[in-house]
Structures are given as structure tokens and as C-alpha cells.
Write a protein that holds these residues in place. Sequence first.
Motif, PDB file in Angstrom:
ATOM      1  N   LEU A  30       0.841  -1.190   0.000  1.00 19.99           N
ATOM      2  CA  LEU A  30       0.000   0.000   0.000  1.00 19.99           C
ATOM      3  C   LEU A  30       0.879   1.244   0.000  1.00 19.99           C
ATOM      4  O   LEU A  30       1.681   1.452   0.918  1.00 19.99           O
ATOM      5  CB  LEU A  30      -0.915  -0.018   1.234  1.00 19.99           C
ATOM      6  N   ALA A  31       0.743   2.070  -1.008  1.00 22.41           N
ATOM      7  CA  ALA A  31       1.540   3.292  -1.126  1.00 22.41           C
ATOM      8  C   ALA A  31       1.054   4.349  -0.136  1.00 22.41           C
ATOM      9  O   ALA A  31      -0.057   4.274   0.388  1.00 22.41           O
ATOM     10  CB  ALA A  31       1.460   3.825  -2.549  1.00 22.41           C
ATOM     11  N   GLY A  32       1.886   5.310   0.123  1.00 21.83           N
ATOM     12  CA  GLY A  32       1.481   6.477   0.894  1.00 21.83           C
ATOM     13  C   GLY A  32       2.121   6.587   2.263  1.00 21.83           C
ATOM     14  O   GLY A  32       2.675   5.627   2.794  1.00 21.83           O
ATOM     15  N   ILE A  33       2.015   7.783   2.795  1.00 20.92           N
ATOM     16  CA  ILE A  33       2.568   8.108   4.103  1.00 20.92           C
ATOM     17  C   ILE A  33       1.433   8.187   5.108  1.00 20.92           C
ATOM     18  O   ILE A  33       0.432   8.853   4.874  1.00 20.92           O
ATOM     19  CB  ILE A  33       3.332   9.447   4.036  1.00 20.92           C
ATOM     20  N   LYS A  34       1.601   7.511   6.227  1.00 22.87           N
ATOM     21  CA  LYS A  34       0.614   7.524   7.301  1.00 22.87           C
ATOM     22  C   LYS A  34       0.840   8.708   8.233  1.00 22.87           C
ATOM     23  O   LYS A  34      -0.096   9.379   8.656  1.00 22.87           O
ATOM     24  CB  LYS A  34       0.689   6.218   8.092  1.00 22.87           C
ATOM     25  N   ASP A  35       2.114   8.957   8.586  1.00 23.21           N
ATOM     26  CA  ASP A  35       2.443  10.023   9.540  1.00 23.21           C
ATOM     27  C   ASP A  35       3.844  10.550   9.242  1.00 23.21           C
ATOM     28  O   ASP A  35       4.836   9.948   9.642  1.00 23.21           O
ATOM     29  CB  ASP A  35       2.360   9.488  10.970  1.00 23.21           C
ATOM     30  N   ILE A  36       3.922  11.665   8.539  1.00 24.36           N
ATOM     31  CA  ILE A  36       5.207  12.220   8.108  1.00 24.36           C
ATOM     32  C   ILE A  36       6.115  12.543   9.300  1.00 24.36           C
ATOM     33  O   ILE A  36       7.340  12.423   9.214  1.00 24.36           O
ATOM     34  CB  ILE A  36       4.993  13.466   7.212  1.00 24.36           C
ATOM     35  N   GLY A  37       5.536  12.913  10.422  1.00 19.58           N
ATOM     36  CA  GLY A  37       6.320  13.221  11.620  1.00 19.58           C
ATOM     37  C   GLY A  37       7.109  12.027  12.129  1.00 19.58           C
ATOM     38  O   GLY A  37       8.209  12.189  12.681  1.00 19.58           O
ATOM     39  N   GLN A  38       6.567  10.825  11.936  1.00 22.08           N
ATOM     40  CA  GLN A  38       7.255   9.607  12.367  1.00 22.08           C
ATOM     41  C   GLN A  38       8.444   9.277  11.475  1.00 22.08           C
ATOM     42  O   GLN A  38       9.264   8.428  11.816  1.00 22.08           O
ATOM     43  CB  GLN A  38       6.284   8.425  12.414  1.00 22.08           C
ATOM     44  N   LEU A  39       8.540   9.932  10.344  1.00 21.94           N
ATOM     45  CA  LEU A  39       9.702   9.796   9.473  1.00 21.94           C
ATOM     46  C   LEU A  39      10.679  10.949   9.699  1.00 21.94           C
ATOM     47  O   LEU A  39      11.884  10.743   9.773  1.00 21.94           O
ATOM     48  CB  LEU A  39       9.250   9.745   8.009  1.00 21.94           C
ATOM     49  N   GLU A  40      10.149  12.148   9.833  1.00 24.45           N
ATOM     50  CA  GLU A  40      11.000  13.322  10.071  1.00 24.45           C
ATOM     51  C   GLU A  40      11.781  13.191  11.372  1.00 24.45           C
ATOM     52  O   GLU A  40      12.969  13.529  11.429  1.00 24.45           O
ATOM     53  CB  GLU A  40      10.150  14.595  10.137  1.00 24.45           C
ATOM     54  N   SER A  41      11.120  12.685  12.394  1.00 30.63           N
ATOM     55  CA  SER A  41      11.718  12.621  13.723  1.00 30.63           C
ATOM     56  C   SER A  41      13.030  11.835  13.774  1.00 30.63           C
ATOM     57  O   SER A  41      14.055  12.375  14.204  1.00 30.63           O
ATOM     58  CB  SER A  41      10.702  12.063  14.721  1.00 30.63           C
ATOM     59  N   PRO A  42      13.060  10.564  13.350  1.00 31.01           N
ATOM     60  CA  PRO A  42      14.338   9.847  13.427  1.00 31.01           C
ATOM     61  C   PRO A  42      15.408  10.421  12.503  1.00 31.01           C
ATOM     62  O   PRO A  42      16.594  10.376  12.828  1.00 31.01           O
ATOM     63  CB  PRO A  42      13.988   8.402  13.035  1.00 31.01           C
ATOM     64  N   LEU A  43      14.991  10.982  11.357  1.00 23.34           N
ATOM     65  CA  LEU A  43      15.968  11.585  10.456  1.00 23.34           C
ATOM     66  C   LEU A  43      16.644  12.787  11.110  1.00 23.34           C
ATOM     67  O   LEU A  43      17.836  13.033  10.887  1.00 23.34           O
ATOM     68  CB  LEU A  43      15.315  11.986   9.131  1.00 23.34           C
ATOM     69  N   ILE A  66      12.014   3.665  12.078  1.00 31.31           N
ATOM     70  CA  ILE A  66      11.259   3.519  10.825  1.00 31.31           C
ATOM     71  C   ILE A  66      10.467   2.216  10.835  1.00 31.31           C
ATOM     72  O   ILE A  66       9.326   2.169  10.380  1.00 31.31           O
ATOM     73  CB  ILE A  66      12.196   3.633   9.609  1.00 31.31           C
ATOM     74  N   ASN A  67      11.041   1.168  11.386  1.00 30.63           N
ATOM     75  CA  ASN A  67      10.355  -0.120  11.498  1.00 30.63           C
ATOM     76  C   ASN A  67       9.120   0.001  12.394  1.00 30.63           C
ATOM     77  O   ASN A  67       8.027  -0.411  12.013  1.00 30.63           O
ATOM     78  CB  ASN A  67      11.331  -1.153  12.058  1.00 30.63           C
ATOM     79  N   LYS A  68       9.281   0.541  13.584  1.00 32.40           N
ATOM     80  CA  LYS A  68       8.243   0.491  14.613  1.00 32.40           C
ATOM     81  C   LYS A  68       7.212   1.616  14.562  1.00 32.40           C
ATOM     82  O   LYS A  68       6.074   1.433  14.999  1.00 32.40           O
ATOM     83  CB  LYS A  68       8.886   0.502  15.999  1.00 32.40           C
ATOM     84  N   ASN A  69       7.596   2.787  14.077  1.00 31.09           N
ATOM     85  CA  ASN A  69       6.709   3.949  14.208  1.00 31.09           C
ATOM     86  C   ASN A  69       5.728   4.125  13.055  1.00 31.09           C
ATOM     87  O   ASN A  69       4.902   5.019  13.077  1.00 31.09           O
ATOM     88  CB  ASN A  69       7.538   5.220  14.420  1.00 31.09           C
ATOM     89  N   HIS A  70       5.829   3.282  12.057  1.00 27.82           N
ATOM     90  CA  HIS A  70       4.847   3.226  10.965  1.00 27.82           C
ATOM     91  C   HIS A  70       4.554   4.579  10.320  1.00 27.82           C
ATOM     92  O   HIS A  70       3.408   5.014  10.258  1.00 27.82           O
ATOM     93  CB  HIS A  70       3.551   2.564  11.446  1.00 27.82           C
ATOM     94  N   ALA A  71       5.601   5.202   9.820  1.00 28.98           N
ATOM     95  CA  ALA A  71       5.422   6.447   9.071  1.00 28.98           C
ATOM     96  C   ALA A  71       4.679   6.189   7.759  1.00 28.98           C
ATOM     97  O   ALA A  71       3.945   7.046   7.286  1.00 28.98           O
ATOM     98  CB  ALA A  71       6.779   7.084   8.780  1.00 28.98           C
ATOM     99  N   PHE A  72       4.874   4.999   7.215  1.00 32.41           N
ATOM    100  CA  PHE A  72       4.283   4.652   5.920  1.00 32.41           C
ATOM    101  C   PHE A  72       3.078   3.731   6.113  1.00 32.41           C
ATOM    102  O   PHE A  72       2.972   3.024   7.115  1.00 32.41           O
ATOM    103  CB  PHE A  72       5.318   3.941   5.039  1.00 32.41           C
TER     104      PHE A  72
END
Length: 157
Positions: A30-43, A66-72
Motif C-alpha cells: 500500500l503506497a502512501g505516508i501515514k504520519d510524516i512526523g514519524q519519518l522526520e523525527s528519526p531523520l 522507521i520499522n516500529k513507528n509506521h510512518a508509511f
Amino acid sequence: MDDHGIRFFYFDLTHAIIVHDWIIEHSGGLAGIKDIGQLESPLEHIQNDWYYPEMEDKLAHLVFSINKNHAFNDGNKRSSLALGAYFLELNGFDYVVKRFVIEMENIAVWVADNVIDKDLQHQIISSILYEDDYSESLKLAIFEAIQTAELKSVLHC
């Protein structure tokens, strides 16, 4: 730059999204971002040398988050490995990328399933980066984590 004078290289949010989209396009999901903050944060967090001073600290946090926080919406485990591998390559650890991907494939599933916690994942990543094989104590810790999870699974059925 940290106290040792080591400079790390990082990738941005756009690159992470492009990698994820490529993974979904080529392996399904499934394409798409669920929560962009969960990706921005670890980066952002891995750039803090006070909290994550060494390569293994930065890599372990990046992969775990990235594994656990489900950004995608899908592909979080696959993205965590691909982005971890890219981070290694970007920082001159290209000699260990293949081993990292192969050995972390099952680990990523166990992290997602709460079998392996962040501390144990950190130990595994450190071993992959700096040792030829897991120490006996690390092998035992992995075995015990798997056995404990299997026992809990049996007891809950």
C-alpha cells in the motif's frame, strides 16, 4: 561533528520517501505516508551527536524508528532496511551493506513483532558492523528472545 572529529553524512526526508515509493512500486504494498512526523523525527534525531554519538547508535535508532513507528502505510520494515543500508553506504560502511541487509531481514520482522527490543537490535547492529560473527552471548540473547516470544504465543492461544 562529534568529539572524535568524525563527520557523518545524512539523507533528507525527500530521499527517504523516494526510496519507500520505489520499494512499494517494485515489491508491492500500500503506497502512501501515514504520519510524516514519524519519518522526520528519526531523520532529525540521528543528527544529534550527543544522543547518538556513534554509527551504531545512529543506525540502530534509524532502523528501529522507521520499522516500529509506521510512518508509511506499508513497507516500513523494508524501508527501514533500505534506508539503513543507504546510511551505511553514505558513511563509508559499504563493505558491510550486504551482510547488514541479509542478517537484518529476519531481525526486522522480530523487531516489528516485539520479539527483539531496541537494545538487543543495537547489539546486533554493533556486531554486524564491527565483528565477523555474533558473540556467543549475543547468539544466546537472540535465542532467548525468540524462545520467550514463542512461549508467550503458545500461552495466549
